[in-house]
Design an enzyme around this catalytic site. Structure first.
Site, short mmCIF file in Angstrom:
data_model
loop_
_atom_site.label_atom_id
_atom_site.label_comp_id
_atom_site.label_asym_id
_atom_site.label_seq_id
_atom_site.Cartn_x
_atom_site.Cartn_y
_atom_site.Cartn_z
N CYS A 1 69.62 6.23 -36.57
CA CYS A 1 70.93 7.14 -35.29
C CYS A 1 71.91 5.95 -34.32
CB CYS A 1 69.59 7.73 -33.91
SG CYS A 1 69.24 6.70 -33.49
N HIS B 1 66.58 8.39 -29.20
CA HIS B 1 67.46 8.84 -30.45
C HIS B 1 68.65 8.36 -29.01
CE1 HIS B 1 68.82 11.04 -33.16
NE2 HIS B 1 69.48 11.48 -32.64
N ASN C 1 75.53 15.06 -32.60
CA ASN C 1 73.70 14.61 -32.88
C ASN C 1 74.43 13.97 -34.45
OD1 ASN C 1 71.48 13.37 -32.97
ND2 ASN C 1 70.31 15.95 -32.98
#
Length: 468
Positions: A92, A387, A409
């Site tokens: 991520c 994250h 995201n």
């Protein structure tokens, strides 16, 4: 030994074991009786237990008073771009970092040109450098016992997917960038578990060998030569699973409709980096953290970060959330997207793509409360940055105060709110941890504080797990 004697010994052993378990600190029969006596509303508990046995806890704890449609209007919003999917990998931080870089390129060209950077290319070198970090760390700690905390730190996790924007900056500055279509994803890049486990196993084997070489009196040159041979094997394993990095390629840029908009040219990765980024990333930004356990307006550094040898240790300035929010608003008002990280799983409604402190009422369901502060949650490993996502929008009230935020995201365009997650400001303050900000959006007092000599912190700290 006859059966009767065996049974007698087994009985005595069982009694002795039971006695040992009932010593100070264990659960005695009297304590168990007190615990059971403290249980109330047995009939109600039975109904709840029946419901939990056949349902998802989140479905039962869902707050019906918070199910109104999610407000998707934002008074300050950056231009939208394609949503990517990290799939079954912990990259991520790289997706968010490259989101920021590709948005800067599009902004520079007034959205007439766009680019998609290869995650697989940069991830290859990330994994190679982490392998080197492990091997060199083993050499540097070879005089310590194998069960010492620092040696265990290396052997516990020789390789990982996670990282921070500091890694993106180091890797891109050093190795350049390539377009996604030049080096696309492989199965193992998108599903890292098996390849990472095999390479980690090989690294642990090599770590023991290097320790034994050191114990035999081998030094400097011999250890370096053997480490280079070991890295050659790791390079081959990475090439077979991730694809060997390209060294030269031809490419033509496209516009936002996907049509070719420039003449085709030949690039090296470093030349493509200069063409698309055009500046050294290191030194151009600060990383702000919100960690209420430590003094604010102080700079900290994480020892043995993933780029100790091949880049820079992870350095950040600890700031109150008010300062972090104001820097974020300043950047977003200038259409600049931002690398940011969160404990995203807390109070997340995945279907609606909403992080809200009132999404779930776990306290009522379990007839208790969860009162820990942000500092308490960090200290006890109950919360931390898990994250990274790309901060893209904020909605401000009439006084200029933030009401909610939005991030891009990396779970695919069909997740959450069109691939994005919306956060209330109350949730943002509790579970947001890191923000990377270009220095032009940073106030002078914070820039000055960021130049202090950093306080060195240990990598085992609960807040320093890399973003995945």
């Amino acid at each position: 030994m006859n059966t009767r004697l065996s049974s007698l010994l087994l009985c005595l052993l069982t009694v002795a074991t039971a006695s040992a378990q009932r010593g100070d600190g264990g659960i005695s029969a009297e304590m168990l009786q007190q615990i059971r006596a403290a249980q109330t509303s047995r009939q109600a508990d039975r109904a709840i237990a029946n419901a939990i046995a056949t349902n998802n806890i989140d479905d039962l704890a869902r707050n019906p008073r918070n199910q109104r449609p999610v407000d998707t209007y934002f008074s300050v919003e950056t231009p939208r771009q394609n949503i990517h999917n990290q799939k079954q990998s912990g990259r991520c931080w790289m997706f968010s970092g490259l989101n920021v870089l590709r948005s800067q390129f599009a902004r520079k060209h007034k959205d007439t040109l766009r680019v998609e950077f290869s995650h697989a290319y940069l991830f290859f070198y990330d994994q190679l450098e982490k392998a080197n970090l492990f091997l060199q760390g083993i050499i540097d700690t070879a005089d310590k016992p194998v069960d010492s905390e620092r040696v265990r730190f290396f052997f516990r996790t020789p390789l990982s997917d996670g990282g921070t924007f500091c890694g993106v900056a180091d890797l891109a500055d050093k190795y350049g960038l390539v377009p996604m279509e030049v080096q696309p994803e492989t199965y193992s890049a998108e599903n890292t578990r098996r390849a990472s486990a095999l390479i980690s196993s090989k690294l642990r084997e090599y770590g023991l060998e290097l320790r034994r070489m050191t114990a035999q009196g081998k030094k400097g040159k011999a250890l370096k030569e053997r480490k280079t041979q070991m890295l050659a094997t790791i390079y081959r394993m990475l090439s077979l699973t991730m694809g060997e990095p390209v060294s030269e390629f031809t490419y033509a840029f496209r516009n936002k409709k996907g049509r070719v908009a420039t003449a085709e040219r030949t690039y090296t990765p470093q030349q493509f980096y200069q063409e698309t980024v055009g500046r050294q990333l290191n030194g151009s930004f600060i990383m702000a953290m919100n960690d209420p356990r430590h003094e604010y307006y102080k700079t900290y550094e994480v020892e043995y970060d993933r780029h100790t040898y091949d880049g820079h240790n992870w350095k950040y300035i600890n700031l109150p959330m008010e300062d972090i929010a104001q820097m974020a608003i300043s950047a977003l008002r200038d259409s600049a997207k931002l690398y940011s990280s969160y404990d995203v799983g807390k109070q997340l409604d995945r279907k609606r793509g909403l992080n809200d402190l009132n999404n779930y009422d776990y306290a009522t369901l379990f007839q208790t409360d969860f009162p820990m502060s942000k500092a308490d949650r960090i200290t006890t490993f109950d919360s931390g940055s898990t994250h990274a996502m790309t901060l893209t929008a904020v909605d401000l009230d009439s006084q200029g105060k933030p009401r909610r935020w939005k991030v891009e995201n990396s779970w695919g365009s069909d997740s959450g709110a069109g691939g994005c997650i919306i956060m209330t400001d109350e949730w943002f303050r509790e579970y947001m941890f890191r923000l990377v900000v270009d220095k032009k959006y940073v106030p002078d007092n914070i820039l000055k504080a960021e130049q202090q000599k950093p306080v060195m912190l240990m990598p085992e700290d609960p807040l320093f797990a890399p973003d995945i």
